[in-house]
Design an enzyme around this catalytic site. Structure first.
Site, PDB file in Angstrom:
ATOM      1  CB  THR A  36      -0.920   0.042   1.250  1.00 11.37           C
ATOM      2  OG1 THR A  36      -0.151  -0.346   2.382  1.00 11.37           O
ATOM      3  CG2 THR A  36      -2.106  -0.878   1.111  1.00 11.37           C
ATOM      4  CG  ASP A 172      10.834  -1.183   3.535  1.00 16.57           C
ATOM      5  OD1 ASP A 172       9.697  -1.347   4.015  1.00 16.57           O
ATOM      6  OD2 ASP A 172      11.296  -1.873   2.606  1.00 16.57           O
TER       7      ASP A 172
HETATM    8 MG    MG Z   1      14.497  -4.148   1.027  1.00 14.44          MG
END
Ligand code: MG
Ligand code: ADP
Length: 396
Positions: A36, A172
């Site tokens: 998403t 991330d």
């Molecule tokens: Mg990665």
């Protein structure tokens, strides 16, 4: 990880250990909200207690010298060569340096020693941990004080997108930087902004079972999913009046989607349906977790996995096996985490059952695939921003 002898190791490789400072950035587990983030949607990750450590010292050469203890590889590149892609792990560092140079920062040479506890290529984001640990270290050592938090995060993301060629979203890097001990981060990637809340798993552990099947082979498929989402958005907007256009799939409601079904090609419909429903699941999961309703949150983990398997088509037989195992064992929730095509699963395991569950999962997985999976119990941990200054924990 033993960080007390990293300086000695740094010295062996680069001969200037006295000057080196230590930085750290964690990997992450995404509780829910998969695929998403690049659709400007919602995600719910935690930074975890597995980190990448970066020891950095400036050098007197016009070079960046690198060593990865995990890979046992020493590399170097000239500051004038940052634009050259090598298709290896140094691209992450080249991308960061190149991004700083584009900002017209005076980048001088530095030595960088990397060691990581985050399993590489398992969906726990060793790549973002590598980027963020490097970027916070370079910022400090090169005294780039005006490099703001979000700019640093975006610099790392663009190293991954534009340099490495993985078109990942911002989650991330964001959580590796802003993660909070004991908390989950509800991130709205469209802004981006985050709302941390205390994560109480009501007597459960968060167990990661890593299939050890590297997801890197799925790199092209990942980028393909992103393109399919872009195509779906284009189709929807072409079929909508000017004043009813969307800037991302995450703006579309379930009611809207029903109306669009008639003209959306099958694949585009499936991908959109996943994004729309996954965003809803993120909101619900965050709420249920805050209310201590772990069983119901766990049901949404299973629903997310099903959607990733059937609508988004990014699961694998190994991931499905582990989630089916979880269902058979009657634990509240499990799902694949990360981009898919291999990588890891997360399991909400009642504390009293942890040992028995882990042992059985390992042996059944090994019997089925002849692979020994890796297990980690993860805890929500501080991101790189909240580390003590390097001097506080050097040689600790
Ligand atoms: Mg990665
Ligand atoms: P994930 O982020 O889920 O671990 P990725 O494929 O996105 O998987 O990133 C893995 C890549 O990141 C590796 O192939 C390597 O190029 C780089 N990398 C991550 N950690 C390290 C490390 N400690 N040393 C060298 N390269 C690393």
């Amino acid at each position: 990880m033993k960080i007390d002898n990293l300086k000695g190791k740094f010295d062996k490789v680069f001969n200037n250990g006295d000057q080196a400072s230590l930085f750290r950035a964690p990997g992450r587990v995404n509780l829910i909200g998969e695929h998403t983030d690049y659709n400007d949607g919602l995600v719910l990750p935690i930074a975890i207690n597995l980190s990448t450590y970066a020891l950095i010292a400036t050098n007197e050469e016009e070079k960046v010298r690198l060593f990865s203890e995990n890979l046992g590889e020493k590399k170097e590149f000239f500051l004038t060569d940052t634009g050259i892609k090598r298709n290896d792990w140094t691209d992450y560092i080249r991308g960061i340096v190149s991004g700083l140079q584009n900002r017209t920062d005076p980048v001088r040479g530095f030595d960088l020693y990397i060691n990581s506890e985050v399993p590489v290529g398992s969906g726990l984001s060793s790549s973002a941990a590598l980027e963020i640990a490097t970027a916070v270290g370079v910022k400090k050592e090169l005294q780039l004080e005006d490099l703001g938090d979000l700019e640093l995060i975006k610099l790392c993301q663009s190293a991954e997108n534009d340099f490495v060629g993985a078109n990942t979203g911002i989650m991330d890097q964001y959580v590796s930087y802003f993660g909070k001990s004991g908390a989950a981060l509800l991130i709205d990637t469209s802004r981006p902004s985050h709302d941390p809340f205390e994560l109480d798993l009501s007597g459960h552990e968060l167990l990661v079972i890593d299939t050890t099947v590297s997801h890197t082979h799925g790199g092209n498929e990942y980028n393909k999913r992103r393109k399919e989402c872009e195509s779906a958005l284009k189709t929807i907007n072409e079929n909508n009046a000017q004043d009813n256009r969307f800037s991302s799939l995450s703006q579309i409601s379930a009611a809207d989607l029903k109306k669009f079904k008639s003209y959306l090609p099958g694949i585009q419909y499936k991908r959109t349906k996943h994004v729309v429903e996954e965003n809803e699941r993120v909101v619900q999961t965050a709420k249920l977790l805050q209310e201590g309703k772990i069983e119901r949150a766990g049901e949404l983990f299973y629903a997310s996995h099903e959607s990733l398997r059937d609508l988004y088509e990014v699961s694998s037989s190994e991931l499905d096996f582990l989630v089916e195992f979880a269902e058979e064992e009657g634990i509240p929730g499990a799902r694949m985490t990360g981009g898919g095509f291999g990588g890891a699963t997360i399991h909400l395991v009642p504390k009293g059952r942890l040992e028995e569950y882990r042992t059985k999962a390992k042996s059944e997985f090994e019997r089925e695939f002849d692979i020994v999976p890796k297990c980690f119990v993860v805890l929500p941990s501080d991101g790189a921003k909240f580390q003590p200054t390097p001097n506080n924990y050097q040689q600790s």
